[in-house]
Write an enzyme that holds these catalytic residues in place. Structure first.
Site, short mmCIF file in Angstrom:
data_model
loop_
_atom_site.label_atom_id
_atom_site.label_comp_id
_atom_site.label_asym_id
_atom_site.label_seq_id
_atom_site.Cartn_x
_atom_site.Cartn_y
_atom_site.Cartn_z
N PRO A 104 0.47 -0.65 0.31
CA PRO A 104 0.08 0.00 0.00
C PRO A 104 0.44 1.15 -0.22
O PRO A 104 0.02 2.18 -0.68
CB PRO A 104 -0.80 -0.57 1.34
CG PRO A 104 -0.43 -1.40 1.65
CD PRO A 104 0.75 -1.96 1.29
N TYR A 105 2.21 1.05 0.47
CA TYR A 105 2.42 2.78 0.43
C TYR A 105 3.68 3.10 -1.24
O TYR A 105 3.02 4.06 -1.48
CB TYR A 105 3.91 2.22 1.40
CG TYR A 105 5.41 3.54 1.89
CD1 TYR A 105 5.10 5.02 2.01
CD2 TYR A 105 6.50 3.21 1.01
CE1 TYR A 105 5.68 5.18 1.51
CE2 TYR A 105 7.41 3.79 0.62
CZ TYR A 105 7.32 5.67 1.00
OH TYR A 105 7.86 6.14 0.87
#
Length: 423
Positions: free
Chosen positions: A225-226
């Site tokens: 997700p980062y």
């Protein structure tokens, strides 16, 4: 303004009958002799109140004229540094201030350190050099007011939560904090005519490429997700820039280490974030005895020693790339650059360098892989070298760690050390 009404004489009660007027003595009414001191007292109080009001007005921006931060000045570039209380952002603010830029830092201190701001304020106390605004970039109304009240020439957007492991546990937080907040910044820039953006991105947008080293045209397939949130932010920036005359620089950088060589700034993450933090922080914590040892996650990767390979970039080199990007930014142009050394180092190599830098035999525990990690990532920095005349200068891993270690040893409580934060 402080209420001084309790110092004024009480008004007379007109419902009471007046006393009989006494006979004149030597041409003076007896009651007149009491009124003169009362009138004099009132005058003294009025003078005091007037003086206090003038003092307060003099201290207000509207009395002394517009703030220097609220107007453009020839020869002065005013840069908004988001996340300027954080590790990388504070080092960037220091460099900008040293190079005579005007700097406004906006940070909500969720990851940053007020102590870093105080150090910068100590170093650059002159009016019109540095201001700090406590605000959350997720609040569009507040962000718009900040842009309305300040004459920004450029934005360096660092503010972001930035831990791969944490992003797999709290993905929605990462999409809000990185992607949505970047959209808020862009909308404010568009509304107030700020035309230059230097965006702090990451090599995590590439995911796990098939070929090394990574170039700027390597396909972007983030796997956590980062990295996904950063790529989404990049896409928004690029789409918006196509229909505007914005000057955009996107810097995708690799694993950041080191600290200010003069020992003024360093890295001081919150204790509760240590397990998600950088490997350098974990090495120092182990060397200081804060944690019992270092946990290396993953020893079965397809690399020479089984541990991950990363490209470690010194924070001072990274900041230099940002400043050169700002200098080279041009209207209607987009620059995308990898910022790294071009050399990959394994986690085991890093641990050995950290042992030598600290002089401590650090205990190492080898664990299973961390979710969302990738085996090998290092850059090809030839494009930024060719177009911006930038290259990493601090490439000695042990030397960078030694500089950061000196700061850690002299700041055992981070920025909370009294000798550091006292103003």
């Amino acid at each position: 303004m402080k209420d001084l009404s309790h110092m004024l004489p009480a008004s007379r009660n007109r419902s009471q009958p007046r006393a009989n007027r006494p006979l004149p003595l030597s041409g003076m009414d007896y009651s007149e002799s009491h009124r003169k001191p009362q009138v004099l007292g009132k005058l003294v109080i009025a003078v005091i109140i007037t003086a206090v009001c003038i003092l307060i007005l003099k201290q207000s921006p509207s009395f002394s004229g517009p703030s220097k931060f609220s107007r453009h000045e020839p020869g002065v570039t005013h840069v908004l540094v988001t996340g300027g209380a954080g590790y990388i952002g504070s080092h960037a603010a220091l460099r900008l201030l040293k190079d005579n830029y005007r700097v406004t830092i906006v940070d909500n201190l969720s990851r940053g350190n007020l102590g870093a701001i105080r150090i910068l304020q100590q170093l650059f106390p002159e009016p019109g050099r540095l201001q700090f605004i406590y605000a959350d970039l997720g609040d569009a109304v507040v962000v718009n007011k900040i842009f309305a009240k300040n004459a920004f020439d450029a934005v360096m957007h660092f503010a972001a939560v930035a831990y791969v492991g944490e992003s797999t546990l709290e993905p929605l937080r990462y999409y809000h904090n990185i992607t949505s907040n970047t959209l808020v910044i862009l909308e404010a820039m568009a509304a107030h005519g700020v035309k230059t953006l230097i965006y702090s991105s990451t090599c995590a947008t590439y995911g796990e490429p098939e070929k090394m080293p990574i170039t700027e045209v390597t396909p972007q397939h983030p796997i956590n997700p980062y990295g996904k949130a950063k790529k989404m932010a990049e896409d928004i920036i690029l789409d918006f820039s196509k229909g505007s005359d914005m000057a955009v620089m996107i810097l995708r950088y690799f694993n950041v280490i080191g600290s200010d060589p003069e020992g003024r700034l360093g890295e001081a993450p919150r204790p509760e974030l240590r397990e998600h933090g950088r490997i350098s922080g974990a090495c120092f914590d182990a060397a200081l005895g804060i944690i019992p040892g270092l946990k290396v996650k993953g020893t079965d990767y397809p690399t020479s020693d089984g541990t991950c390979i990363r490209d470690y970039i010194d924070v001072t080199d990274l900041v230099d790339a940002h400043v050169k990007s700002l200098d080279k930014a041009r209207p209607s142009k987009v620059g995308i650059y990898n910022v790294g050394t071009g050399k990959g180092r394994s986690v085991k190599e890093f641990v050995e360098a950290c042992k030598k830098a600290t002089g401590v035999s650090i205990r190492v525990d080898y664990l299973e892989r961390r979710p969302g990690d990738y085996a090998e990532v290092y850059s090809d920095p030839s494009k930024i070298n060719r177009e911006l005349n930038w290259s990493a200068r601090r490439t000695d891993l042990q030397e960078s760690l030694s500089i950061a270690w000196r700061w850690q040893k002299s700041h055992l409580n981070g920025y909370e050390s009294a000798s550091v934060v006292a103003l």
